[in-house]
Motif scaffolding. Structure first.
Motif, PDB file in Angstrom:
ATOM      1  N   UNK A 127     -35.091   5.335 -28.545  1.00  0.00           N
ATOM      2  CA  UNK A 127     -34.517   3.996 -28.751  1.00  0.00           C
ATOM      3  C   UNK A 127     -33.852   3.512 -27.466  1.00  0.00           C
ATOM      4  N   UNK A 128     -33.942   2.229 -27.191  1.00  0.00           N
ATOM      5  CA  UNK A 128     -33.360   1.701 -25.963  1.00  0.00           C
ATOM      6  C   UNK A 128     -34.382   1.581 -24.857  1.00  0.00           C
ATOM      7  N   UNK A 129     -35.645   1.826 -25.191  1.00  0.00           N
ATOM      8  CA  UNK A 129     -36.705   1.706 -24.194  1.00  0.00           C
ATOM      9  C   UNK A 129     -37.611   0.558 -24.590  1.00  0.00           C
ATOM     10  N   UNK A 130     -37.779  -0.392 -23.670  1.00  0.00           N
ATOM     11  CA  UNK A 130     -38.644  -1.528 -23.943  1.00  0.00           C
ATOM     12  C   UNK A 130     -40.040  -1.212 -23.433  1.00  0.00           C
ATOM     13  N   UNK A 131     -41.051  -1.423 -24.273  1.00  0.00           N
ATOM     14  CA  UNK A 131     -42.428  -1.161 -23.849  1.00  0.00           C
ATOM     15  C   UNK A 131     -43.214  -2.461 -23.920  1.00  0.00           C
ATOM     16  N   UNK A 132     -43.790  -2.856 -22.793  1.00  0.00           N
ATOM     17  CA  UNK A 132     -44.584  -4.086 -22.756  1.00  0.00           C
ATOM     18  C   UNK A 132     -46.012  -3.744 -22.350  1.00  0.00           C
ATOM     19  N   UNK A 133     -46.972  -4.276 -23.108  1.00  0.00           N
ATOM     20  CA  UNK A 133     -48.378  -4.089 -22.758  1.00  0.00           C
ATOM     21  C   UNK A 133     -48.914  -5.457 -22.357  1.00  0.00           C
ATOM     22  N   UNK A 134     -49.231  -5.604 -21.069  1.00  0.00           N
ATOM     23  CA  UNK A 134     -49.655  -6.904 -20.543  1.00  0.00           C
ATOM     24  C   UNK A 134     -48.646  -7.992 -20.873  1.00  0.00           C
ATOM     25  N   UNK A 135     -47.366  -7.679 -20.603  1.00  0.00           N
ATOM     26  CA  UNK A 135     -46.264  -8.627 -20.810  1.00  0.00           C
ATOM     27  C   UNK A 135     -46.066  -9.011 -22.267  1.00  0.00           C
ATOM     28  N   UNK A 136     -46.509  -8.158 -23.183  1.00  0.00           N
ATOM     29  CA  UNK A 136     -46.320  -8.454 -24.600  1.00  0.00           C
ATOM     30  C   UNK A 136     -45.622  -7.264 -25.239  1.00  0.00           C
ATOM     31  N   UNK A 137     -44.633  -7.507 -26.065  1.00  0.00           N
ATOM     32  CA  UNK A 137     -43.914  -6.434 -26.748  1.00  0.00           C
ATOM     33  C   UNK A 137     -44.915  -5.585 -27.536  1.00  0.00           C
ATOM     34  N   UNK A 138     -44.881  -4.285 -27.335  1.00  0.00           N
ATOM     35  CA  UNK A 138     -45.897  -3.431 -27.951  1.00  0.00           C
ATOM     36  C   UNK A 138     -45.802  -3.422 -29.474  1.00  0.00           C
ATOM     37  N   UNK A 139     -44.636  -3.791 -30.006  1.00  0.00           N
ATOM     38  CA  UNK A 139     -44.510  -3.795 -31.463  1.00  0.00           C
ATOM     39  C   UNK A 139     -45.357  -4.891 -32.087  1.00  0.00           C
ATOM     40  N   UNK A 140     -45.689  -5.910 -31.277  1.00  0.00           N
ATOM     41  CA  UNK A 140     -46.558  -6.960 -31.779  1.00  0.00           C
ATOM     42  C   UNK A 140     -48.018  -6.560 -31.698  1.00  0.00           C
ATOM     43  N   UNK A 141     -48.286  -5.566 -30.872  1.00  0.00           N
ATOM     44  CA  UNK A 141     -49.684  -5.161 -30.688  1.00  0.00           C
ATOM     45  C   UNK A 141     -50.037  -3.946 -31.539  1.00  0.00           C
ATOM     46  N   UNK A 142     -49.061  -3.424 -32.275  1.00  0.00           N
ATOM     47  CA  UNK A 142     -49.364  -2.278 -33.121  1.00  0.00           C
ATOM     48  C   UNK A 142     -48.641  -1.008 -32.735  1.00  0.00           C
ATOM     49  N   UNK A 143     -47.639  -1.121 -31.869  1.00  0.00           N
ATOM     50  CA  UNK A 143     -46.814   0.053 -31.506  1.00  0.00           C
ATOM     51  C   UNK A 143     -47.661   1.210 -30.999  1.00  0.00           C
ATOM     52  N   UNK A 144     -47.581   2.332 -31.695  1.00  0.00           N
ATOM     53  CA  UNK A 144     -48.273   3.532 -31.228  1.00  0.00           C
ATOM     54  C   UNK A 144     -49.787   3.403 -31.333  1.00  0.00           C
ATOM     55  N   UNK A 145     -50.254   2.503 -32.216  1.00  0.00           N
ATOM     56  CA  UNK A 145     -51.705   2.394 -32.412  1.00  0.00           C
ATOM     57  C   UNK A 145     -52.351   1.332 -31.539  1.00  0.00           C
ATOM     58  N   UNK A 146     -51.563   0.772 -30.623  1.00  0.00           N
ATOM     59  CA  UNK A 146     -52.125  -0.244 -29.723  1.00  0.00           C
ATOM     60  C   UNK A 146     -53.259   0.369 -28.932  1.00  0.00           C
TER      61      UNK A 146
END
Lengths: 134, 308
Positions: A63-82
């Motif tokens: 917790x406290x770590x921001x993950x961005x995939x191509x400037x998009x929050x990874x939680x919107x892309x499916x988190x671990x299943x992105x």
């Protein structure tokens, strides 16, 4: 698969002070897709040279770590299943205090509260979290 | 918008520490002020606690913000106001309970600074995560008085300077993402004395909750807002401090009490629960008594009954 990984907020110190890493990650044998879950495991074993608990907690990031995939929050892309594709840019940015991740704190956070208080306070906290006026 | 935080023509002091919350706050306030012509007079107010290696670096960041956003800056320091820096305080009292001293002193320092600037309001960058942690901490400590006040978006309206928290419903994650994408300049290291703070445990819990159900944070704030205390509960009354005239519910305000303890070499003065209005004498007595007792002393206090 060619990917660009960026580390920020102090995380670069875990990867030999290098903020940007251009890496080539192969999907697991038998699969043709690379998911974030696989990438995290790969990063932990290949790039993080010290204090892996600052990067991961369990099978996800701490917790406290921001993950961005191509400037998009990874939680919107499916988190671990992105699913990752060629030339994707993944950013790992630490925004919470360094000291929070120390292992002893994580496990003793409940012990700190005496059992007496815990038995009376826990039901209150449970209803508090549920949202009293939901 | 529904909360009617500001009126046109007000002088507003922005509490700036150089960290992500206050930098985003300063940026957003100045942007919105410019874009929608709120007519607010904005200032940056910063507190120098005298923590070497941490505060002097973050103050540099605030000075850069002053230039980038074009807002005048005022710095107040603990040394000038109280005659003690945090480094000296920690040397005297040890590594526990530092945050109590720092927090109490900072609140007063911000109010004094805002009064010097002749500000009508003070805004701080407390975000949703901070408020949720505070609610949780007040429950764990049984502090009813603070619990009822901590979720207000504006506190101290009857006091010298009202204090607002415009980011009350904004998640810390949103603030970080905003700062990241707008490429704002902020200082991201935590205070070197904070590892021993009680708040850290609440924060860890909140973060784990957020991972499982992100709405939990807003739910906690909602619950905190909706707490009702029984009318028969005795609440502390607001008066003024005898020594400095600041708002206080005891004879001496917390800052004066802590300072007294520091100057007299009684570091535990004002820490923990003091029963009755004369905390000073009680504490000295307790210290003498405690040296005779050998058993552990669990200080549990029932402030009143919770009714909800």
């Amino acid at each position: 698969m060619q990917l660009t990984l960026e580390f920020g907020g102090g995380l670069e110190l875990l990867c030999q002070s290098s903020k940007i890493h251009n890496v080539d990650v192969k999907p697991n044998p038998g699969e043709d897709k690379l998911t974030m879950r696989d990438l995290l495991a790969w990063v932990k074993s290949n790039l993080i040279k010290e204090r892996p608990e600052m990067f991961m907690k369990g099978d996800s990031v701490r917790p406290g770590l921001l993950v961005l995939v191509n400037d998009c929050d990874w939680e919107l892309c499916g988190s671990l299943d992105t699913e990752l594709e060629e030339k994707d840019v993944v950013v790992f940015y630490l925004y919470l205090a360094w000291w929070l991740a120390s292992v002893c704190r994580v496990t003793t956070s409940v012990e700190f509260i005496s059992p007496y208080i815990l038995s009376t306070v826990l039901p209150i906290v449970q209803s508090l979290v549920a949202g009293v006026c939901d | 918008m529904d909360n009617n935080l500001f009126k046109p023509g007000e002088r507003v002091a922005v509490a700036a520490s150089g960290g992500k919350d206050s930098t985003v706050l300063a940026y957003v306030m100045s942007e919105l002020n410019r874009r929608h012509n709120y007519g607010l007079d904005l200032f940056l107010l910063s507190v120098d606690e005298g923590i070497t290696g941490y505060r002097d670096d973050s103050l540099e960041t605030v000075k850069r913000n002053e230039i980038e956003y074009g807002l005048p800056l005022k710095v107040v320091s603990y040394k000038d106001l109280y005659g003690w820096t945090m480094d000296e305080i920690v040397k005297t009292i040890g590594l526990k309970n530092n945050c109590t001293f720092c927090g109490v002193f900072r609140r007063q320092a911000l109010d004094r600074g805002a009064a010097l600037l002749k500000a009508d309001k003070l805004v701080t960058g407390h975000n949703a995560d901070d408020i949720a942690e505070t609610v949780l901490l007040n429950i764990l400590r049984g502090d009813i008085a603070r619990l009822s006040r901590c979720t207000f978006i504006t506190t101290g309206e009857d006091g010298p300077i009202p204090r607002c928290k415009p980011f009350k419903y904004t998640y810390e994650k949103e603030i970080v993402m905003y700062a990241y994408f707008k490429k704002l300049d902020y200082f991201s290291t935590e205070c070197i004395y904070s590892p021993n703070a009680y708040r850290g445990f609440a924060r860890e819990f909140i973060k784990d909750l957020e991972r499982m159900r992100p709405r939990a944070i807003l739910d906690i704030i909602r619950s905190g807002e909706n707490f009702r205390t029984a009318t028969s509960t005795k609440m502390p009354e607001q008066g003024t401090c005898e020594r400095c005239g600041y708002i206080s519910s005891q004879k001496l305000c917390k800052a004066c009490l802590l300072l007294e303890g520091l100057n007299r070499g009684l570091p535990k003065l004002g820490i923990g629960r003091a029963r009755g209005t004369n905390g000073l004498n009680k504490r000295v007595e307790q210290r003498n008594l405690r040296s005779e007792r050998t058993g552990s002393n669990i200080e549990s206090k029932q402030c009143g009954t919770l009714d909800f």
